[in-house]
Structure formats: C-alpha cells, structure tokens
Design a protein around this motif. Structure first.
Motif, mmCIF file in Angstrom:
data_model
loop_
_atom_site.group_PDB
_atom_site.id
_atom_site.type_symbol
_atom_site.label_atom_id
_atom_site.label_comp_id
_atom_site.label_asym_id
_atom_site.label_seq_id
_atom_site.Cartn_x
_atom_site.Cartn_y
_atom_site.Cartn_z
ATOM 1 N N VAL A 160 73.956 44.471 129.445
ATOM 2 C CA VAL A 160 75.063 45.413 129.238
ATOM 3 C C VAL A 160 75.553 46.008 130.551
ATOM 4 O O VAL A 160 76.765 45.942 130.865
ATOM 5 C CB VAL A 160 74.653 46.507 128.233
ATOM 6 N N ALA A 212 79.279 44.599 131.583
ATOM 7 C CA ALA A 212 80.335 45.515 131.130
ATOM 8 C C ALA A 212 81.372 45.808 132.217
ATOM 9 O O ALA A 212 82.587 45.732 131.952
ATOM 10 C CB ALA A 212 79.704 46.809 130.611
ATOM 11 N N TRP A 266 68.903 43.325 126.642
ATOM 12 C CA TRP A 266 70.076 44.186 126.498
ATOM 13 C C TRP A 266 70.207 45.153 127.667
ATOM 14 O O TRP A 266 71.326 45.420 128.144
ATOM 15 C CB TRP A 266 70.000 44.962 125.185
ATOM 16 N N ALA A 317 73.566 36.897 123.914
ATOM 17 C CA ALA A 317 72.882 37.843 123.029
ATOM 18 C C ALA A 317 72.262 37.125 121.837
ATOM 19 O O ALA A 317 71.123 37.423 121.435
ATOM 20 C CB ALA A 317 73.870 38.905 122.554
ATOM 21 N N GLY A 363 78.832 36.556 126.649
ATOM 22 C CA GLY A 363 77.905 37.643 126.321
ATOM 23 C C GLY A 363 77.374 37.532 124.906
ATOM 24 O O GLY A 363 76.176 37.739 124.659
ATOM 25 N N CYS A 365 73.004 36.696 135.318
ATOM 26 C CA CYS A 365 72.753 37.232 133.980
ATOM 27 C C CYS A 365 72.125 36.161 133.082
ATOM 28 O O CYS A 365 71.156 36.429 132.362
ATOM 29 C CB CYS A 365 74.054 37.741 133.376
#
Length: 332
Positions: free
Chosen positions: A146, A150, A142, A179, A175, A127
């Motif tokens: 996500v 998640a 995004w 972001a 996260g 990621c």
C-alpha cells in the motif's frame, strides 16, 4: 482457542518470523540494486537534493532492517517472543514500502516521461519481488504494497493525460493481481503448515507410543519381532535385542543370526515347528534356549502369528519373545 489450535498458531508464528529473517537479505539486495540504477539514470533530470534525500532515507530504512535482523539472529534482547519480532519485521516492511512510496513523491520528474516510466517499472519490480518473498505473511504484504504503490498510482491518476490514466489503471490491475496472489499464497502456506503440523503431531504421538511400548516390554521382560517372509527382512524391538544379550540397534537382525543363537538341542524343534506353522497354520508357539555373547543361556518362550496373501502363501510373521528363565527356575 483450543490447546491444539493455539499450538498450531504458535508454530505458524515461529515459521513466519523465521521466513521474515531469511528473506531480508535478498529483498534488501534487490531493492538497493534497483534504487542505485534509478538514482544513476535520474541524476541528470531529477532534483539532486530530493534524490539524495530519498536515497539517504532508503539507506537509513535499509540499515534499520539489517539491525532488526541482526538483533533477531543474536536474540538480543534475550527472551523476547516471536510475536515481538514479527511486529518489528512488520514495521520494517511498512518503512521499506514508505521509502519506495517517497520515490514517487520526492524524485518524480514532472516533465520527463522516460524517467516516470523508469520509476513506475522500478517500484513495480521491487513490489512484485518483495510480495513474492512475503507470501507467507498477508499483513506484511499489505504493509509494504500500500505505501509503495499508492503514491505511484496517485501520480499517474492525477497527471491528466491518457497515457498516465492507462498506467494508473494498469497499476490497479497489477496491485489487485498481486493482492490476490498474496492471498492465495498465504492460504497455501497456511494449509502446508497445517499439514506439516499434523504430521509432526502424528510423529510425536508415534514416538510416545513407541516409548511406552518399549517401557512396557522392559517391565514385562518381553520383546517383539516382525519378520517379512517374502523379503527376509527381520525387525526386532529394543527389548528383543536385550533378551538376546545384545545392544539394541547395534546390528541389523536376520534369520541366520537368530538360528545361530539357539541351543543345538533345541534347534531342530524350533525349525520344524516354524516349518509346520508356515505350511499349515496361523499361530506358532515354542520354547527354546538361546546363547548370549557372554556364554550364558536363557530360556525363551516365543509366540508368533502368521499372515498370508490371497493365494494362501505366508508373507509375514509378527510375534513376541519372553525371557522365562527365572520362572522356570522357580518351578524347577
């Protein structure tokens, strides 16, 4: 949206699509390597069927990414705009994020803390790497982050033990940091693109003005020059070369070349006039004859303005030259 804003948006979209295509090989290679290592380590503890299904799904999604990039590189089907290709790359990002999310759902070893930690680290590494490659496109970031994070967060949050809760909190921090970093990178990319777009527009405007000036000089049979007296650097406009019977830009002009082309009967007057202007004045104007390479003679009217430094010493002369041969013939 104004025409300029629309143009900038189109340029940004084109750059985003280009970076999407450029980043696919590295992202797929890194993701495949991490996936193979996870598969090898988890083979003895995870359910084989689930592990194979996850790896098969990841392979199919990776192949889809490769096909999209290849079709884009070959521009097939032809004529499709950047918005269409960006949409396809966004779908690719979402599917790749979902494939890593499925790793936390299908392959999660319920009673193997070491395996859980490996999956957590693997998904986090993939990621982080992917988001660093997607810093130019906030929406793509995004769409990958996500679905990939998640399920992993859900696994740790619902485990019930303190270690998992701490890991879930750390994933939330990770996260959020990613972001925030993606948002800042996107803003930097937008600013950098705006600067580059403004520079491109400035250079295009400069080239247009140069073309207009060259056209005007040709119509008026007028050339221009810029002589830096302190360095000796001399620049001629394209029409200046033509007035001397030369091909524009073929050879760099210098003062010696200029002197050699002047008719011998006019040379002393030209040099003396230049010296007087440099010593005492700000304007220099004279008329003389020049020899062309083919031996023909042309009459030139020259006018220059002299610029001086704070000490009064001449440092630069900018001026024009005009072919007045035909005019003199008409008068004569």
């Amino acid at each position: 949206m104004s025409s300029r804003s629309r143009t900038n948006a189109e340029r940004l979209l084109k750059e985003q699509v280009r970076l999407h295509r450029a980043g696919v090989p590295l992202a797929l290679a890194a993701g495949s390597l991490v996936g193979l290592m996870l598969g090898a380590v988890l083979w003895n503890t995870a359910d084989h069927a689930r592990l194979l299904w996850w790896m098969l799904g990841a392979l199919c999604i990776g192949s889809f990414n490769v096909v999209v990039r290849r079709r884009h590189r070959l521009e097939h089907p032809p004529g499709e705009g950047d918005a269409v290709w960006r949409r396809r790359y966004l779908w690719s990002m979402a599917l790749r994020g979902a494939s890593w999310g499925l790793c936390s759902i299908l392959v999660w070893p319920a009673h193997d803390a070491e395996g859980q930690m490996l999956i957590t680290v693997g998904v986090s590494v993939v990621c982080a790497l992917t988001l660093s490659l997607l810093s130019f496109d906030r929406q793509a970031s995004w769409l990958f982050a996500v679905p990939s994070l998640a399920p992993l967060l859900w696994r740790h949050a619902t485990a019930g033990d303190s270690r998992s809760v701490v890991l879930a909190a750390m994933l939330l921090v990770l996260g959020g940091a990613m972001a925030l970093q993606a948002q800042q990178s996107y803003r930097r990319a937008r600013r950098n693109h705006a600067v580059l777009a403004a520079e491109a527009e400035r250079m295009a405007a400069l080239r247009r003005r140069e073309r207009q000036l060259n056209d005007a000089e040709q119509v008026a049979n007028l050339g221009s020059f810029d002589w830096h007296l302190d360095t000796g650097e001399l620049a001629w406009s394209p029409q200046h070369f033509r007035l001397w019977g030369l091909e524009p830009g073929r050879n760099a002009p210098d003062y010696e070349t200029f002197i050699k082309t002047i008719h011998p009967d006019d040379l002393d007057g030209v040099v003396r006039g230049q010296r007087e202007a440099l010593d005492n004045g700000h304007l220099h104007e004279c008329q003389y004859r020049v020899f062309w390479p083919d031996g023909s003679v042309r009459d030139i009217h020259a006018r220059g303005e002299i610029f001086r430094n704070a000490d009064g010493a001449p440092v630069r002369m900018i001026g024009t030259v005009q072919d007045v041969t035909e005019r003199l013939r008409e008068i004569g």
